[in-house]
Design a protein around this motif. Structure first.
Motif: not given
Length: 428
Positions: A143-154, A411-428
Protein backbone atom coordinates in the motif's frame (compact mmCIF):
# COMPACT_ATOMS: atom_id res chain seq x y z
CA UNK A 1 -14.29 38.06 -58.23
CA UNK A 2 -15.91 40.98 -56.38
CA UNK A 3 -14.79 42.10 -52.93
CA UNK A 4 -18.15 40.96 -51.52
CA UNK A 5 -17.76 37.48 -53.05
CA UNK A 6 -14.23 37.25 -51.61
CA UNK A 7 -15.50 38.07 -48.14
CA UNK A 8 -18.28 35.49 -48.39
CA UNK A 9 -15.83 32.83 -49.54
CA UNK A 10 -13.47 33.61 -46.62
CA UNK A 11 -16.35 33.42 -44.19
CA UNK A 12 -17.42 30.06 -45.59
CA UNK A 13 -13.88 28.72 -45.28
CA UNK A 14 -13.76 29.90 -41.67
CA UNK A 15 -17.00 28.06 -40.81
CA UNK A 16 -15.75 24.88 -42.48
CA UNK A 17 -12.47 25.11 -40.52
CA UNK A 18 -14.32 25.55 -37.21
CA UNK A 19 -16.61 22.61 -37.97
CA UNK A 20 -13.68 20.33 -38.84
CA UNK A 21 -11.75 21.43 -35.74
CA UNK A 22 -14.74 20.71 -33.48
CA UNK A 23 -15.17 17.28 -35.09
CA UNK A 24 -11.49 16.49 -34.54
CA UNK A 25 -11.68 17.46 -30.87
CA UNK A 26 -14.78 15.29 -30.35
CA UNK A 27 -13.04 12.37 -32.07
CA UNK A 28 -9.94 12.70 -29.87
CA UNK A 29 -12.04 12.72 -26.69
CA UNK A 30 -14.07 9.73 -27.91
CA UNK A 31 -10.93 7.81 -28.93
CA UNK A 32 -9.31 8.51 -25.56
CA UNK A 33 -12.39 7.09 -23.85
CA UNK A 34 -12.24 3.94 -26.01
CA UNK A 35 -8.53 3.47 -25.34
CA UNK A 36 -9.14 3.94 -21.62
CA UNK A 37 -11.86 1.28 -21.60
CA UNK A 38 -9.95 -1.18 -23.79
CA UNK A 39 -6.74 -0.77 -21.81
CA UNK A 40 -8.58 -1.43 -18.54
CA UNK A 41 -9.92 -4.65 -20.06
CA UNK A 42 -6.48 -5.57 -21.37
CA UNK A 43 -4.95 -5.18 -17.93
CA UNK A 44 -7.64 -7.38 -16.43
CA UNK A 45 -7.10 -10.10 -19.05
CA UNK A 46 -3.32 -10.02 -18.72
CA UNK A 47 -3.35 -10.47 -14.94
CA UNK A 48 -3.15 -14.27 -15.10
CA UNK A 49 0.23 -15.22 -13.63
CA UNK A 50 -0.50 -17.22 -10.46
CA UNK A 51 1.85 -17.03 -7.50
CA UNK A 52 1.64 -18.16 -3.89
CA UNK A 53 0.11 -15.77 -1.35
CA UNK A 54 2.57 -14.91 1.38
CA UNK A 55 0.86 -12.22 3.43
CA UNK A 56 -2.54 -12.69 5.01
CA UNK A 57 -5.37 -11.79 2.67
CA UNK A 58 -8.74 -10.37 3.60
CA UNK A 59 -11.84 -12.42 2.86
CA UNK A 60 -15.52 -11.63 3.04
CA UNK A 61 -18.82 -13.44 2.73
CA UNK A 62 -20.29 -10.48 0.86
CA UNK A 63 -20.63 -10.18 -2.90
CA UNK A 64 -17.86 -8.63 -4.97
CA UNK A 65 -18.75 -5.30 -6.47
CA UNK A 66 -18.88 -4.60 -10.19
CA UNK A 67 -15.57 -4.53 -12.00
CA UNK A 68 -13.83 -1.18 -12.29
CA UNK A 69 -14.45 -1.44 -16.02
CA UNK A 70 -18.15 -0.83 -15.35
CA UNK A 71 -17.41 2.29 -13.29
CA UNK A 72 -15.43 4.18 -15.91
CA UNK A 73 -18.53 6.19 -16.76
CA UNK A 74 -18.22 7.85 -13.35
CA UNK A 75 -15.09 9.61 -14.63
CA UNK A 76 -16.80 11.95 -17.06
CA UNK A 77 -15.05 14.77 -18.85
CA UNK A 78 -16.91 17.20 -16.59
CA UNK A 79 -15.46 15.50 -13.49
CA UNK A 80 -11.96 15.68 -14.95
CA UNK A 81 -12.42 19.38 -15.63
CA UNK A 82 -13.43 19.89 -12.00
CA UNK A 83 -10.42 17.87 -10.90
CA UNK A 84 -8.05 20.14 -12.83
CA UNK A 85 -9.78 23.17 -11.37
CA UNK A 86 -9.26 21.87 -7.85
CA UNK A 87 -5.61 21.13 -8.47
CA UNK A 88 -4.68 24.62 -9.59
CA UNK A 89 -6.37 26.25 -6.58
CA UNK A 90 -4.31 27.38 -3.61
CA UNK A 91 -3.24 24.68 -1.11
CA UNK A 92 -5.38 24.17 1.97
CA UNK A 93 -2.97 25.52 4.57
CA UNK A 94 -4.19 27.46 7.63
CA UNK A 95 -3.28 31.16 7.96
CA UNK A 96 0.15 31.74 9.49
CA UNK A 97 0.22 32.51 13.23
CA UNK A 98 -3.52 31.91 13.59
CA UNK A 99 -4.91 31.08 17.02
CA UNK A 100 -6.60 27.73 17.68
CA UNK A 101 -10.03 29.34 17.43
CA UNK A 102 -9.10 31.08 14.17
CA UNK A 103 -7.76 27.83 12.68
CA UNK A 104 -10.94 25.94 13.60
CA UNK A 105 -13.06 28.69 12.04
CA UNK A 106 -10.89 28.68 8.91
CA UNK A 107 -11.02 24.88 8.73
CA UNK A 108 -14.79 24.81 9.10
CA UNK A 109 -15.16 27.29 6.23
CA UNK A 110 -12.87 25.19 4.00
CA UNK A 111 -14.39 21.77 4.76
CA UNK A 112 -16.25 21.50 1.41
CA UNK A 113 -12.88 21.74 -0.36
CA UNK A 114 -11.38 18.78 1.49
CA UNK A 115 -12.12 16.15 -1.14
CA UNK A 116 -10.49 13.42 0.94
CA UNK A 117 -13.31 13.66 3.49
CA UNK A 118 -16.02 12.83 0.98
CA UNK A 119 -17.87 9.55 1.40
CA UNK A 120 -19.72 9.71 -1.90
CA UNK A 121 -21.02 6.85 -4.05
CA UNK A 122 -17.59 6.35 -5.59
CA UNK A 123 -15.73 6.26 -2.25
CA UNK A 124 -18.25 3.83 -0.76
CA UNK A 125 -17.08 1.19 -3.25
CA UNK A 126 -13.67 1.23 -1.55
CA UNK A 127 -13.94 -2.00 0.48
CA UNK A 128 -15.25 -4.03 -2.44
CA UNK A 129 -12.56 -2.69 -4.74
CA UNK A 130 -9.85 -3.63 -2.24
CA UNK A 131 -11.17 -7.19 -1.95
CA UNK A 132 -11.50 -7.51 -5.72
CA UNK A 133 -8.00 -6.22 -6.40
CA UNK A 134 -6.26 -8.43 -3.86
CA UNK A 135 -8.20 -11.44 -5.12
CA UNK A 136 -5.60 -11.75 -7.91
CA UNK A 137 -3.19 -14.15 -6.18
CA UNK A 138 -0.74 -11.50 -5.09
CA UNK A 139 2.75 -12.38 -3.94
CA UNK A 140 2.77 -9.67 -1.31
CA UNK A 141 0.24 -6.90 -0.61
CA UNK A 142 1.62 -3.36 -0.76
CA UNK A 143 0.00 0.00 0.00
CA UNK A 144 0.99 3.60 -0.65
CA UNK A 145 -0.93 6.85 -0.16
CA UNK A 146 -1.10 9.95 -2.35
CA UNK A 147 -3.19 12.88 -1.11
CA UNK A 148 -1.51 15.54 -3.27
CA UNK A 149 -2.81 16.61 -6.71
CA UNK A 150 -2.11 14.17 -9.54
CA UNK A 151 -0.01 16.84 -11.25
CA UNK A 152 2.47 16.63 -8.36
CA UNK A 153 3.18 12.96 -9.06
CA UNK A 154 6.69 12.94 -10.50
CA UNK A 155 9.44 10.68 -11.78
CA UNK A 156 10.82 9.99 -8.31
CA UNK A 157 7.42 8.70 -7.15
CA UNK A 158 7.14 6.55 -10.25
CA UNK A 159 10.60 5.14 -9.55
CA UNK A 160 9.40 4.00 -6.13
CA UNK A 161 6.75 1.86 -7.82
CA UNK A 162 9.24 0.57 -10.40
CA UNK A 163 11.67 -0.57 -7.73
CA UNK A 164 8.87 -2.32 -5.84
CA UNK A 165 7.95 -4.38 -8.90
CA UNK A 166 11.59 -5.07 -9.74
CA UNK A 167 11.89 -6.82 -6.37
CA UNK A 168 8.31 -8.22 -6.36
CA UNK A 169 7.21 -8.86 -9.97
CA UNK A 170 4.10 -10.74 -8.78
CA UNK A 171 3.23 -8.34 -5.96
CA UNK A 172 0.12 -6.13 -5.86
CA UNK A 173 0.31 -2.41 -5.12
CA UNK A 174 -2.72 -0.33 -4.16
CA UNK A 175 -2.41 3.46 -3.98
CA UNK A 176 -4.99 5.08 -1.71
CA UNK A 177 -5.74 8.31 -3.55
CA UNK A 178 -8.76 10.17 -4.85
CA UNK A 179 -6.65 12.25 -7.26
CA UNK A 180 -4.77 9.28 -8.74
CA UNK A 181 -8.05 7.38 -9.14
CA UNK A 182 -8.78 9.37 -12.31
CA UNK A 183 -8.02 9.46 -16.02
CA UNK A 184 -4.77 11.32 -15.40
CA UNK A 185 -3.77 8.91 -12.68
CA UNK A 186 -4.64 5.97 -14.90
CA UNK A 187 -2.34 7.29 -17.62
CA UNK A 188 0.51 7.49 -15.10
CA UNK A 189 0.04 3.88 -13.99
CA UNK A 190 -0.66 2.46 -17.44
CA UNK A 191 3.01 1.82 -18.45
CA UNK A 192 3.35 -0.49 -15.45
CA UNK A 193 -0.01 -2.16 -16.05
CA UNK A 194 0.88 -2.73 -19.71
CA UNK A 195 3.89 -4.75 -18.54
CA UNK A 196 1.67 -7.00 -16.43
CA UNK A 197 2.33 -5.39 -13.05
CA UNK A 198 -0.62 -5.22 -10.67
CA UNK A 199 -0.98 -1.60 -9.54
CA UNK A 200 -4.20 0.27 -8.95
CA UNK A 201 -5.28 3.60 -7.45
CA UNK A 202 -8.44 3.54 -5.33
CA UNK A 203 -10.41 6.37 -3.75
CA UNK A 204 -10.45 5.68 0.00
CA UNK A 205 -13.56 5.90 2.13
CA UNK A 206 -12.10 7.27 5.35
CA UNK A 207 -15.34 6.85 7.26
CA UNK A 208 -15.23 3.12 6.50
CA UNK A 209 -11.47 2.87 6.96
CA UNK A 210 -11.58 4.33 10.48
CA UNK A 211 -14.84 2.66 11.51
CA UNK A 212 -14.49 0.39 14.57
CA UNK A 213 -10.98 1.66 15.26
CA UNK A 214 -9.74 4.09 17.93
CA UNK A 215 -9.60 6.76 15.22
CA UNK A 216 -13.34 6.70 14.46
CA UNK A 217 -14.37 9.37 17.00
CA UNK A 218 -11.35 11.56 16.16
CA UNK A 219 -12.22 11.49 12.47
CA UNK A 220 -15.89 12.28 13.12
CA UNK A 221 -14.91 15.39 15.10
CA UNK A 222 -12.37 16.48 12.50
CA UNK A 223 -14.79 15.93 9.64
CA UNK A 224 -17.41 17.90 11.54
CA UNK A 225 -15.07 20.88 11.90
CA UNK A 226 -14.88 20.53 15.68
CA UNK A 227 -11.15 19.95 16.05
CA UNK A 228 -8.09 22.08 15.45
CA UNK A 229 -6.26 20.68 12.38
CA UNK A 230 -3.07 22.50 13.39
CA UNK A 231 -0.65 24.48 11.30
CA UNK A 232 0.81 21.46 9.50
CA UNK A 233 -1.14 20.47 6.34
CA UNK A 234 -3.83 18.03 7.44
CA UNK A 235 -3.09 15.74 4.47
CA UNK A 236 0.26 14.84 6.03
CA UNK A 237 -1.36 13.74 9.27
CA UNK A 238 -4.18 11.92 7.49
CA UNK A 239 -1.54 9.92 5.63
CA UNK A 240 0.03 8.98 8.98
CA UNK A 241 -3.33 7.63 10.14
CA UNK A 242 -4.42 6.02 6.87
CA UNK A 243 -1.36 3.75 6.72
CA UNK A 244 -2.13 2.42 10.19
CA UNK A 245 -5.80 1.80 9.44
CA UNK A 246 -5.26 0.13 6.06
CA UNK A 247 -2.76 -2.35 7.52
CA UNK A 248 -4.98 -2.96 10.56
CA UNK A 249 -7.96 -3.85 8.35
CA UNK A 250 -6.19 -5.71 5.53
CA UNK A 251 -2.60 -6.47 6.53
CA UNK A 252 0.43 -6.10 4.25
CA UNK A 253 3.27 -3.66 3.65
CA UNK A 254 3.04 0.12 3.69
CA UNK A 255 5.71 2.19 1.89
CA UNK A 256 6.19 5.93 1.52
CA UNK A 257 6.33 7.22 -2.05
CA UNK A 258 9.96 8.32 -1.60
CA UNK A 259 11.28 4.83 -0.85
CA UNK A 260 13.45 2.82 -3.27
CA UNK A 261 13.03 -0.94 -2.83
CA UNK A 262 16.27 -2.92 -3.17
CA UNK A 263 15.42 -6.40 -1.89
CA UNK A 264 12.33 -8.55 -1.38
CA UNK A 265 10.11 -7.92 1.63
CA UNK A 266 8.53 -11.37 1.48
CA UNK A 267 10.57 -12.68 4.42
CA UNK A 268 9.43 -9.86 6.72
CA UNK A 269 6.50 -9.98 9.10
CA UNK A 270 5.30 -7.58 11.82
CA UNK A 271 8.30 -5.30 11.47
CA UNK A 272 9.12 -1.62 11.97
CA UNK A 273 12.46 0.07 11.33
CA UNK A 274 14.72 2.13 13.58
CA UNK A 275 15.82 5.45 12.09
CA UNK A 276 18.69 6.05 14.52
CA UNK A 277 20.75 4.30 17.20
CA UNK A 278 22.61 5.42 20.31
CA UNK A 279 26.31 5.26 19.45
CA UNK A 280 27.34 3.81 22.81
CA UNK A 281 24.53 1.42 23.70
CA UNK A 282 23.45 0.56 20.13
CA UNK A 283 19.84 0.82 21.29
CA UNK A 284 17.40 2.57 18.99
CA UNK A 285 16.63 6.21 19.72
CA UNK A 286 13.92 6.81 17.13
CA UNK A 287 11.69 4.68 14.94
CA UNK A 288 10.04 5.76 11.70
CA UNK A 289 6.71 4.99 10.03
CA UNK A 290 7.78 5.33 6.38
CA UNK A 291 7.83 1.52 6.14
CA UNK A 292 5.46 -0.75 8.08
CA UNK A 293 4.99 -4.52 7.71
CA UNK A 294 2.13 -5.95 9.78
CA UNK A 295 -0.54 -8.63 9.86
CA UNK A 296 -4.21 -7.70 9.87
CA UNK A 297 -5.59 -6.77 13.33
CA UNK A 298 -2.14 -6.52 14.87
CA UNK A 299 -2.39 -5.07 18.42
CA UNK A 300 0.51 -2.65 17.89
CA UNK A 301 -1.36 -0.97 15.02
CA UNK A 302 -4.36 -0.58 17.32
CA UNK A 303 -2.13 1.09 19.92
CA UNK A 304 -0.69 3.40 17.26
CA UNK A 305 -4.19 4.55 16.22
CA UNK A 306 -5.21 4.94 19.86
CA UNK A 307 -2.21 7.18 20.49
CA UNK A 308 -2.97 9.19 17.35
CA UNK A 309 -6.55 9.87 18.46
CA UNK A 310 -5.72 10.66 22.11
CA UNK A 311 -2.62 12.82 21.59
CA UNK A 312 -3.16 14.41 18.16
CA UNK A 313 -1.29 17.67 17.69
CA UNK A 314 -1.34 19.22 14.25
CA UNK A 315 1.26 21.84 15.11
CA UNK A 316 4.27 19.61 15.79
CA UNK A 317 6.03 18.02 12.86
CA UNK A 318 6.47 14.27 13.38
CA UNK A 319 4.37 14.17 16.54
CA UNK A 320 1.68 12.05 14.85
CA UNK A 321 4.17 10.02 12.77
CA UNK A 322 7.75 8.98 13.63
CA UNK A 323 7.57 10.33 17.19
CA UNK A 324 4.22 8.59 17.72
CA UNK A 325 5.45 5.10 16.81
CA UNK A 326 8.55 5.69 18.94
CA UNK A 327 6.46 6.68 21.99
CA UNK A 328 4.16 3.69 21.73
CA UNK A 329 6.88 1.09 21.12
CA UNK A 330 8.82 2.32 24.16
CA UNK A 331 5.75 1.64 26.28
CA UNK A 332 4.79 -1.78 24.93
CA UNK A 333 7.98 -3.46 23.67
CA UNK A 334 8.47 -5.48 26.86
CA UNK A 335 4.80 -6.34 27.41
CA UNK A 336 3.39 -9.77 26.54
CA UNK A 337 0.98 -10.10 23.63
CA UNK A 338 2.90 -7.90 21.18
CA UNK A 339 4.84 -9.80 18.58
CA UNK A 340 6.96 -7.54 16.37
CA UNK A 341 10.52 -6.92 15.28
CA UNK A 342 12.50 -3.67 15.33
CA UNK A 343 14.94 -3.70 12.42
CA UNK A 344 18.21 -1.70 12.55
CA UNK A 345 18.59 1.50 10.49
CA UNK A 346 20.44 -0.33 7.72
CA UNK A 347 17.17 -2.10 6.84
CA UNK A 348 15.11 0.93 5.72
CA UNK A 349 17.03 4.08 6.69
CA UNK A 350 20.70 3.44 5.85
CA UNK A 351 21.26 7.18 5.42
CA UNK A 352 19.67 9.76 7.72
CA UNK A 353 17.78 12.77 6.36
CA UNK A 354 20.63 15.25 6.96
CA UNK A 355 23.11 13.13 4.95
CA UNK A 356 20.93 11.91 2.10
CA UNK A 357 22.46 14.40 -0.35
CA UNK A 358 25.72 12.45 -0.27
CA UNK A 359 24.09 9.56 -2.15
CA UNK A 360 23.43 11.85 -5.11
CA UNK A 361 27.02 13.07 -5.55
CA UNK A 362 29.59 11.51 -7.90
CA UNK A 363 32.93 10.42 -6.41
CA UNK A 364 35.40 13.28 -6.09
CA UNK A 365 38.48 11.14 -5.41
CA UNK A 366 39.74 7.56 -5.48
CA UNK A 367 39.03 7.22 -1.78
CA UNK A 368 35.49 8.40 -2.41
CA UNK A 369 35.14 5.89 -5.25
CA UNK A 370 36.20 3.06 -2.94
CA UNK A 371 33.65 4.20 -0.37
CA UNK A 372 30.91 4.20 -3.04
CA UNK A 373 31.74 0.61 -4.00
CA UNK A 374 31.79 -0.50 -0.35
CA UNK A 375 28.46 1.24 0.34
CA UNK A 376 26.81 -0.35 -2.68
CA UNK A 377 28.00 -3.77 -1.55
CA UNK A 378 26.61 -3.15 1.93
CA UNK A 379 23.25 -1.97 0.60
CA UNK A 380 22.91 -4.97 -1.71
CA UNK A 381 23.14 -7.41 1.18
CA UNK A 382 21.73 -5.78 4.31
CA UNK A 383 19.18 -3.23 3.10
CA UNK A 384 15.58 -3.77 2.03
CA UNK A 385 15.38 -0.26 0.63
CA UNK A 386 16.43 3.37 0.97
CA UNK A 387 14.22 6.15 2.24
CA UNK A 388 15.08 9.21 0.14
CA UNK A 389 13.71 11.85 2.56
CA UNK A 390 12.05 13.62 -0.36
CA UNK A 391 11.68 16.90 1.50
CA UNK A 392 15.48 17.18 1.52
CA UNK A 393 16.37 15.39 -1.74
CA UNK A 394 13.59 16.03 -4.26
CA UNK A 395 15.46 18.95 -5.88
CA UNK A 396 18.92 17.36 -5.72
CA UNK A 397 20.30 16.29 -9.11
CA UNK A 398 21.47 12.69 -9.46
CA UNK A 399 25.06 12.81 -10.67
CA UNK A 400 26.66 10.21 -12.94
CA UNK A 401 28.63 7.68 -10.91
CA UNK A 402 26.78 8.40 -7.66
CA UNK A 403 25.29 5.75 -5.42
CA UNK A 404 21.78 6.85 -6.41
CA UNK A 405 22.61 6.53 -10.10
CA UNK A 406 23.73 2.95 -9.58
CA UNK A 407 20.78 2.05 -7.35
CA UNK A 408 18.27 3.47 -9.79
CA UNK A 409 19.87 1.81 -12.83
CA UNK A 410 19.84 -1.54 -11.06
CA UNK A 411 16.28 -1.36 -9.72
CA UNK A 412 14.10 0.35 -12.35
CA UNK A 413 11.91 -1.58 -14.81
CA UNK A 414 11.01 1.10 -17.36
CA UNK A 415 13.95 3.41 -16.67
CA UNK A 416 12.53 6.51 -18.37
CA UNK A 417 13.53 9.94 -17.00
CA UNK A 418 14.81 8.20 -13.87
CA UNK A 419 17.33 10.91 -13.05
CA UNK A 420 14.80 13.71 -13.25
CA UNK A 421 12.88 15.36 -10.44
CA UNK A 422 10.46 16.93 -12.93
CA UNK A 423 6.76 16.27 -12.68
CA UNK A 424 5.26 13.81 -15.15
CA UNK A 425 2.62 16.32 -16.30
CA UNK A 426 4.86 19.39 -16.09
CA UNK A 427 4.52 20.06 -19.83
CA UNK A 428 0.78 19.59 -20.15
Amino acid sequence: MSRMDSRLLSLAKFHIFCTLSLAAIIFIIYADSIIYNDSEKSVELNDKAPSPVLLQTHSSAGHLIKSDINRIALHSMQEETLEVGREISSPLVPPFNATEEERIAWFRSKLPKFEIFKSDKFARQFHGRVLEFFNKKCEGKFFMTWISPVRSFGSREFLSMESLFRAHPHGCLMILSRTMDSRRGYRILKPLQDRGFKVHAVTPDLSFLFKNTPAEAWFAEMKGGKKDPGGIPLAQNLSNLMRLAILYKYGGVYLDMDFIVLNSFLGLRNSIGAQSLDVASKNWTRLNNAVLVFDMNHPLLYKFMEEFAFTFDGNKWGHNGPYLVSRVVRRVQNRPGYNFTILPPIAFYPVDWNRIGGLFKKPASQAHSRWVKAKLLQLSGETYGVHLWNKQSSRVAIEEGSIMQRLISDHCVICSDIYSSERIFSNE
